[in-house]
Design a protein around this motif. Structure first.
Motif, PDB file in Angstrom:
ATOM      1  N   ALA B  87       0.749  -1.197  -0.075  1.00 60.28           N
ATOM      2  CA  ALA B  87      -0.113  -0.033  -0.081  1.00 60.28           C
ATOM      3  C   ALA B  87       0.855   1.296   0.065  1.00 60.28           C
ATOM      4  O   ALA B  87       0.429   1.962  -0.602  1.00 60.28           O
ATOM      5  N   THR B  88       2.095   1.257   0.681  1.00 57.33           N
ATOM      6  CA  THR B  88       2.888   2.331   1.051  1.00 57.33           C
ATOM      7  C   THR B  88       3.940   2.549  -0.556  1.00 57.33           C
ATOM      8  O   THR B  88       4.155   3.601  -0.837  1.00 57.33           O
ATOM      9  N   TYR B  89       4.370   1.606  -0.629  1.00 59.98           N
ATOM     10  CA  TYR B  89       5.449   1.699  -1.979  1.00 59.98           C
ATOM     11  C   TYR B  89       5.013   1.004  -3.359  1.00 59.98           C
ATOM     12  O   TYR B  89       5.942   1.032  -4.269  1.00 59.98           O
ATOM     13  N   GLY B  90       3.998  -0.021  -3.246  1.00 58.42           N
ATOM     14  CA  GLY B  90       3.939  -0.889  -4.448  1.00 58.42           C
ATOM     15  C   GLY B  90       4.195  -2.442  -3.748  1.00 58.42           C
ATOM     16  O   GLY B  90       3.817  -3.273  -4.330  1.00 58.42           O
ATOM     17  N   GLY B  91       5.144  -2.373  -3.014  1.00 58.08           N
ATOM     18  CA  GLY B  91       5.786  -3.546  -2.374  1.00 58.08           C
ATOM     19  C   GLY B  91       6.293  -4.691  -3.212  1.00 58.08           C
ATOM     20  O   GLY B  91       6.678  -4.394  -4.302  1.00 58.08           O
ATOM     21  N   LEU B  92       6.426  -5.882  -2.714  1.00 65.56           N
ATOM     22  CA  LEU B  92       6.919  -7.064  -3.453  1.00 65.56           C
ATOM     23  C   LEU B  92       6.327  -7.167  -4.574  1.00 65.56           C
ATOM     24  O   LEU B  92       7.002  -7.615  -6.054  1.00 65.56           O
ATOM     25  N   ASN B  93       5.084  -6.886  -4.849  1.00 67.94           N
ATOM     26  CA  ASN B  93       4.500  -7.246  -6.160  1.00 67.94           C
ATOM     27  C   ASN B  93       4.762  -6.189  -7.342  1.00 67.94           C
ATOM     28  O   ASN B  93       4.603  -6.234  -8.493  1.00 67.94           O
ATOM     29  N   SER B  94       5.265  -5.057  -6.649  1.00 73.55           N
ATOM     30  CA  SER B  94       5.699  -3.971  -7.830  1.00 73.55           C
ATOM     31  C   SER B  94       7.036  -4.543  -8.749  1.00 73.55           C
ATOM     32  O   SER B  94       7.315  -3.949  -9.675  1.00 73.55           O
ATOM     33  N   ILE B  95       7.428  -5.638  -8.211  1.00 75.74           N
ATOM     34  CA  ILE B  95       8.783  -6.094  -9.015  1.00 75.74           C
ATOM     35  C   ILE B  95       8.158  -6.526 -10.565  1.00 75.74           C
ATOM     36  O   ILE B  95       9.101  -6.399 -11.479  1.00 75.74           O
ATOM     37  N   ARG B  96       6.947  -6.729 -10.539  1.00 73.48           N
ATOM     38  CA  ARG B  96       6.573  -7.009 -12.182  1.00 73.48           C
ATOM     39  C   ARG B  96       6.416  -5.809 -12.998  1.00 73.48           C
ATOM     40  O   ARG B  96       6.487  -6.108 -14.099  1.00 73.48           O
ATOM     41  N   ASN B  97       6.432  -4.643 -12.286  1.00 74.11           N
ATOM     42  CA  ASN B  97       6.396  -3.301 -13.274  1.00 74.11           C
ATOM     43  C   ASN B  97       7.656  -3.541 -14.201  1.00 74.11           C
ATOM     44  O   ASN B  97       7.714  -2.670 -15.081  1.00 74.11           O
ATOM     45  N   TYR B  98       8.702  -4.114 -13.722  1.00 72.45           N
ATOM     46  CA  TYR B  98       9.985  -3.995 -14.431  1.00 72.45           C
ATOM     47  C   TYR B  98      10.004  -4.979 -15.647  1.00 72.45           C
ATOM     48  O   TYR B  98      10.927  -5.171 -16.222  1.00 72.45           O
ATOM     49  N   MET B  99       9.042  -5.751 -15.994  1.00 70.75           N
ATOM     50  CA  MET B  99       8.630  -6.510 -17.127  1.00 70.75           C
ATOM     51  C   MET B  99       7.806  -6.246 -17.680  1.00 70.75           C
ATOM     52  O   MET B  99       6.793  -5.695 -17.333  1.00 70.75           O
ATOM     53  N   SER B 100       7.561  -6.675 -19.029  1.00 74.05           N
ATOM     54  CA  SER B 100       6.210  -6.432 -19.780  1.00 74.05           C
ATOM     55  C   SER B 100       5.122  -7.080 -19.243  1.00 74.05           C
ATOM     56  O   SER B 100       5.063  -8.108 -19.015  1.00 74.05           O
ATOM     57  N   GLN B 101       3.911  -6.420 -19.300  1.00 76.60           N
ATOM     58  CA  GLN B 101       2.611  -6.888 -18.812  1.00 76.60           C
ATOM     59  C   GLN B 101       2.550  -8.403 -19.238  1.00 76.60           C
ATOM     60  O   GLN B 101       2.041  -9.251 -18.499  1.00 76.60           O
ATOM     61  N   ARG B 102       2.647  -8.436 -20.519  1.00 80.30           N
ATOM     62  CA  ARG B 102       2.157  -9.642 -21.320  1.00 80.30           C
ATOM     63  C   ARG B 102       3.105 -10.664 -20.698  1.00 80.30           C
ATOM     64  O   ARG B 102       2.839 -11.976 -20.608  1.00 80.30           O
TER      65      ARG B 102
END
Lengths: 340, 251
Positions: B87-102
């Motif tokens: 909630a504060t930073y995006g957290g662990l699941n934000s590591i997916r932002n560094y790859m393409s969505q697909r």
């Protein structure tokens, strides 16, 4: 002044006797370091230690303590929480003893601190004099805070030769403890041996500190910027400093919202929050300003420039994760001061 | 003083923060003297619609539906708390932002055509947040502290200083000095130096401390022998989207 000559076995007897009235703390190994910890006897202690992570100040100026409890009923009830247990701190190095003496002075100025002072009154300090620098971080000799204690202790030990110690009595409390033990009195030769050790020990220090003339310190010297680039503002230097006394006081309210405790916690001027005021104002927002503040305080700023509040224990240097060295900073500043 | 009407909500997350909140154990009954649970699916059948005096929101925002929901919750809440790192930073699941969505979707789902996800964002990307309670998960005591402070109407007293403070007061040997890539100097305290107390390096789960000197720590890590890739991964793990670390986490 009374002095005795004691063997290692006699020291064990001393501790057994002390255990009747005191809880004993001494230097023990923790990994590759040392800490003052509760011990059962001499065998638990590591008398050849260099320095503990936290200084003995942790016994008197506690990292966290409850000052009082309060209750909101019809009015406001408070209950002071001053519990001091008799403790013996065994094996305190002269630098740390001198630091305790400075804290004694600080906590008994205009306002006497009953929490600190009651713990000090119930304590008994056994100094272990150093026969020389413990490692490359020690620099007490240049600040006259070691390697041999000149007073202010209850008992002081100097190892004259392997397993043989000179035991000097420095207070009525120390006297009371040893008088029952009938240790052999020290002869002139033993006192002379101590003087020889003292003369030798003073010359074993490679690190020196010269803080004279550094209050006020040159505030715009580039060394502050250089060191601030490395500094983490993690507070280690001041938390492990045996003379740093700054603290914070706040209330912790219980879940009932009708009772709570008032807490005193060791603080550090290196932390951003320390100089924060209402509405997010901050007197030392920059890391450089915080680092400079701490060092100039140690140079003697806190004592109005009359004396340095550094005792040369070497903790802030050996434990700094960024490798910042107060003696190095001082010598860089001195170059400027000298030619000013 | 009336009780606080609270709502606890879960977005993209693991529910660990809610579990940490439940770990109040014997203090639960006392806590219930302070709060009325209006919405907390994990513990109650009641599904009230607020308005909430206090909303505690776990998880990041990662779908179009969640964007609408968080705005809805905000509009019904007096005080909104970002509960935990997601909630504060995006957290662990934000590591997916560094790859393409697909690419990410294919890794997880056999048939990703029905998946509609957005870039992972912390709550404050979409709404105003009143209190940030970081940690993965936040320590139970800090959650209780926040609830208490909201009830009292005072700003919560949460550390901003680094883990080193708690670590040093526990008299631990400095792992960084021993040549281990500890994150303690740049990470917020609050955990009581849990990992270093067990001889393990700080992994950074409380997110950045105030004014962290990451440049200096990166220099240390390079001296220790960490590769640039390892450094990027360490800074991405919990708070790569934070303003303090995003310069190095590489988005």
């Amino acid at each position: 002044m009374k002095a005795f000559v004691v063997s290692y076995g006699d020291l064990a007897k001393l501790i057994d006797e002390a255990k009747k009235s005191y809880t004993i703390y001494g230097p023990v190994r923790k990994g590759g370091s040392y800490v003052f910890s509760r011990v059962d006897g001499l065998g638990d202690m590591e008398l050849n230690y260099n320095r503990t992570i936290l200084p003995p100040k942790k016994f008197f100026h506690l990292p966290y303590e409850v000052l009082m409890k309060f209750k909101l009923r019809d009015g406001f009830e408070i209950e002071a929480e001053a519990k001091a247990e008799p403790i013996m701190v065994f094996g305190v190095h002269p630098c740390d003893l001198n630091a305790i003496l400075r804290l004694d002075e600080f906590f008994s100025r205009k306002f006497e601190d009953p929490y600190y002072l009651s713990r000090r009154e119930k304590s008994l300090i056994v100094v272990l004099n150093c026969r020389g620098a413990k490692d490359e971080y020690c620099f007490c000799a240049s600040l006259n805070t070691g390697p041999i204690a000149e007073g202010g202790y209850d008992l002081a030990l100097t190892e004259l030769e392997a397993g043989l110690f000179l035991l000097e009595v420095g207070s009525p409390k120390g006297d009371e403890l040893v008088e029952k033990l009938n240790f052999p009195k020290a002869e002139v030769e033993h006192l002379e041996a101590k003087e020889r050790i003292k003369a030798y020990a003073k010359n074993t220090f490679h690190r020196r500190a010269d803080f004279e003339g550094l209050v006020p310190a040159p505030l715009d010297h580039p060394v502050w910027e250089e060191e601030a680039k490395k500094c983490f503002s993690c507070g280690t230097c001041s938390l492990v400093c045996p003379t740093c006394y700054c603290y914070d006081i706040y209330d912790e309210v219980g879940l009932s919202l009708k009772e709570g405790i008032r807490v005193r916690r060791l603080d550090s001027c290196q932390l951003y929050e320390y100089s924060e005021v209402a509405l997010g104002g901050n007197f030392r927002r920059e890391r450089k300003a915080r680092l400079r503040h701490w060092m100039t305080c140690k140079f003697g700023g806190a004592g109005g420039g009359r004396y340095s509040s550094c005792v040369g224990c070497g903790r802030c240097i050996s434990l700094c994760p960024a490798g910042i060295d107060i003696t190095e900073v001082a010598s860089k500043l001195k170059e400027v001061v000298k030619y000013a | 003083m009336g009780k606080l009407r609270i709502g606890v909500f879960k977005f993209t997350s693991c529910s660990g923060c809610q579990l940490s909140m439940l770990r109040v154990n014997e203090q639960l009954l006392n806590l219930l003297n302070l709060i009325d649970i209006d919405y907390w699916v994990m513990v109650s059948d009641v599904k009230g619609k607020g308005p909430y005096d206090l909303a505690l929101v776990e998880g990041s925002v990662s779908t179009p539906e969640e964007i609408g929901e968080i705005k809805e919750i905000r509009s019904r809440s007096r005080i909104l708390v970002a509960l935990g790192d997601c909630a504060t930073y995006g957290g662990l699941n934000s590591i997916r932002n560094y790859m393409s969505q697909r690419e990410v979707e294919k890794l997880v789902y056999e048939n990703p055509t029905s998946i509609r996800s957005t870039t992972v964002r912390p709550l404050d990307y979409y709404v105003d947040v009143d209190i940030y309670l970081s940690g993965c998960p936040p320590d139970t005591s800090t959650i209780v502290e926040v609830i208490k402070d909201v009830a009292l109407g005072v700003p919560p007293r949460l550390p901003k200083y680094p883990v080193c403070v708690e670590c040093k007061l526990s008299e631990n040997e400095c792992l960084l000095i021993k040549g281990e890539p500890c994150m303690g100097p740049v990470i917020k305290a609050g955990c009581g130096a849990l990992c270093p107390n067990l001889g393990r390096i700080c992994e950074g789960c409380y997110g950045p401390a105030v004014d962290p000197n990451a440049e200096s720590l990166l220099d240390k890590w390079r001296e220790i022998g960490l590769s640039e890739r390892e450094i990027v991964c360490k800074l991405r793990k919990y708070a790569g989207l934070s303003k303090e670390f995003k310069r190095w986490s590489g988005l």
